[in-house]
Design an enzyme around this catalytic site. Structure first.
Site, PDB file in Angstrom:
ATOM      1  N   ASP A  49       0.813  -1.229   0.000  1.00 45.55           N
ATOM      2  CA  ASP A  49       0.000   0.000   0.000  1.00 45.55           C
ATOM      3  C   ASP A  49       0.846   1.278   0.000  1.00 45.55           C
ATOM      4  OD1 ASP A  49      -2.217  -1.717   2.245  1.00 45.55           O
ATOM      5  OD2 ASP A  49      -2.226  -1.647   0.059  1.00 45.55           O
TER       6      ASP A  49
HETATM    7  N1  LIG Z   1       2.979  -6.522  -2.823  1.00 44.81           N
HETATM    8  C1  LIG Z   1       1.743  -5.999  -2.674  1.00 44.81           C
HETATM    9  N2  LIG Z   1       0.677  -6.809  -2.684  1.00 44.81           N
HETATM   10  C2  LIG Z   1      -0.568  -6.275  -2.529  1.00 44.81           C
HETATM   11  C3  LIG Z   1      -0.752  -4.899  -2.324  1.00 44.81           C
HETATM   12  C4  LIG Z   1       0.406  -4.064  -2.351  1.00 44.81           C
HETATM   13  O1  LIG Z   1       0.313  -2.824  -2.239  1.00 44.81           O
HETATM   14  N3  LIG Z   1       1.628  -4.646  -2.525  1.00 44.81           N
HETATM   15  N4  LIG Z   1      -2.033  -4.395  -2.068  1.00 44.81           N
HETATM   16  C5  LIG Z   1      -2.937  -5.434  -1.548  1.00 44.81           C
HETATM   17  C6  LIG Z   1      -4.335  -5.112  -1.189  1.00 44.81           C
HETATM   18  N5  LIG Z   1      -4.419  -4.903   0.244  1.00 44.81           N
HETATM   19  C7  LIG Z   1      -4.929  -3.695   0.602  1.00 44.81           C
HETATM   20  O2  LIG Z   1      -5.411  -2.954  -0.252  1.00 44.81           O
HETATM   21  C8  LIG Z   1      -4.070  -5.890   1.198  1.00 44.81           C
HETATM   22  C9  LIG Z   1      -4.258  -7.226   0.891  1.00 44.81           C
HETATM   23  C10 LIG Z   1      -3.908  -8.210   1.818  1.00 44.81           C
HETATM   24  C11 LIG Z   1      -3.420  -7.872   3.055  1.00 44.81           C
HETATM   25  C12 LIG Z   1      -3.064  -8.946   3.999  1.00 44.81           C
HETATM   26  O3  LIG Z   1      -2.576  -8.709   5.087  1.00 44.81           O
HETATM   27  N6  LIG Z   1      -3.312 -10.210   3.560  1.00 44.81           N
HETATM   28  C13 LIG Z   1      -2.875 -11.384   4.344  1.00 44.81           C
HETATM   29  C14 LIG Z   1      -4.035 -12.304   4.534  1.00 44.81           C
HETATM   30  C15 LIG Z   1      -4.581 -12.763   3.207  1.00 44.81           C
HETATM   31  C16 LIG Z   1      -5.815 -13.690   3.403  1.00 44.81           C
HETATM   32  O4  LIG Z   1      -6.002 -14.192   4.543  1.00 44.81           O
HETATM   33  O5  LIG Z   1      -6.531 -13.895   2.404  1.00 44.81           O
HETATM   34  C17 LIG Z   1      -1.775 -12.097   3.593  1.00 44.81           C
HETATM   35  O6  LIG Z   1      -1.740 -11.963   2.360  1.00 44.81           O
HETATM   36  O7  LIG Z   1      -0.990 -12.745   4.290  1.00 44.81           O
HETATM   37  C18 LIG Z   1      -3.224  -6.530   3.361  1.00 44.81           C
HETATM   38  C19 LIG Z   1      -3.556  -5.538   2.440  1.00 44.81           C
HETATM   39  C20 LIG Z   1      -2.969  -6.570  -2.539  1.00 44.81           C
HETATM   40  N7  LIG Z   1      -1.657  -7.102  -2.575  1.00 44.81           N
END
Ligand SMILES: Nc1nc2c(c(=O)[nH]1)N[C@@H](CN(C=O)c1ccc(C(=O)N[C@@H](CCC(=O)O)C(=O)O)cc1)CN2
Length: 294
Positions: free
Chosen positions: A226
């Protein structure tokens, strides 16, 4: 008569606009819209011109003819046909409001793109997508299989020729490698007014902070969660009497609108990455495709 656009970025110096407009006039092209920004802080110069070719010039003719101008100013220059629809892949997890909004805008001609696939780590929206005659791929993601899952995602991108990935509330963090490989080609909608409330559960964070405004931010995706260059943002008011669950409901429309505006700007070549920021030029006259009944 074909409508083209030209994107230029280079180090700022006198004579750029004159050189480009002279070139286009000499090619029997009529400039219909022009915007430029001279960033005095960084010395970067950005320009976008829409023009009609009245002499039947092709993109290749223009690219070849422009080579000397581009070299003289050490430009990054791109010509494109404004009628050619960009191929995009949309990715979604459990919240489908942005996907649904994009599908509706696409169906009525309000979003002139070719949606070549929708990818999700859940099956919730398979029927919605297939009913739009769009290929749907369910690619489950776990911490253990993330590299394999991303390889499958990239396979879809490469096989379809997609130029842009739209994360329409896709809630998986993409690897540094994928962010690097797709730099400037992944747009995310984050459900907060960044830089406030990064990461997961921004509405819960906002509620606990007692904010009076919530919002949404669309940005290019980078390895830093983000933190990517912001393309579009907006906010709506909230009150002490509303809950975090109310914020989720109130946020849907602003998230959908912000994401649609960001995609519209990107597909029309109006967005330039300028370090950790963006330059976003206003829509050209007539760039909102005539809508038809849904
Ligand atoms: N490398 C990046 N990947 C993603 C970004 C980014 O800016 N850089 N934006 C996200 C979207 N997002 C907020 O908008 C977001 C998505 C996921 C998480 C998160 O903590 N996910 C956990 C849990 C996932 C799950 O349980 O399904 C994880 O992935 O471990 C925080 C913010 C999209 N990707």
């Amino acid at each position: 008569m074909t409508s083209f656009a030209l994107r230029v970025q280079c180090q700022s110096r006198r004579g750029i606009v004159a050189a480009v407009s002279t070139f286009l006039a000499e090619q029997n092209c009529n400039i219909t819209d022009s915007a430029q920004f001279d960033d005095v802080e960084t010395g970067n110069f950005f320009m976008r011109m829409s023009f009609r070719s009245e002499g039947g010039r092709s993109i290749d003719d223009l690219v070849n003819g422009f080579a000397s101008v581009s070299k003289a100013f050490d430009m990054e220059a791109e010509f494109f046909d404004e009628a050619v629809k960009r191929k995009i892949v949309i990715m979604v997890s459990g919240f489908g409001h942005c996907l649904n909004d994009l599908l509706y805008r696409w169906r009525i001609g309000g979003l002139p793109v070719e949606i070549v696939a929708v990818i999700s780590n859940h099956m919730d929206y398979q029927k919605l997508v297939v009913n739009h005659d769009i290929p749907f791929h369910c690619i489950k993601v776990t911490k253990a299989n993330k590299p394999d899952a991303e390889a499958r995602i990239m396979n879809v991108v490469e096989e379809t020729g997609a130029e842009l990935i739209v994360l329409a509330r896709y809630m998986q963090i993409l690897s540094d490698d994928m962010c690097q490989k797709m730099s400037g080609r992944i747009i995310n909608i984050h459900h907060s007014f960044l830089p406030s409330f990064k990461g997961a559960n921004p509405y819960k964070q906002a509620f606990e902070r007692g904010v009076k405004l919530i919002g949404a931010t669309s940005h290019y995706v980078t390895a830093d969660l983000d933190e990517g260059p912001i393309i579009e943002q907006d906010t709506i008011r909230v009150t002490h009497a509303q809950s975090a669950e109310d914020y989720v409901a109130l946020g849907r429309d602003v998230e959908s609108q912000v994401l649609a505006r960001a995609i519209h700007a990107h597909i029309h070549g109006r967005v330039f990455v300028n370090g950790n920021k963006t330059v976003v030029f206003p829509p050209s006259p007539g760039s909102f495709a005539s809508e038809r009944r849904g």
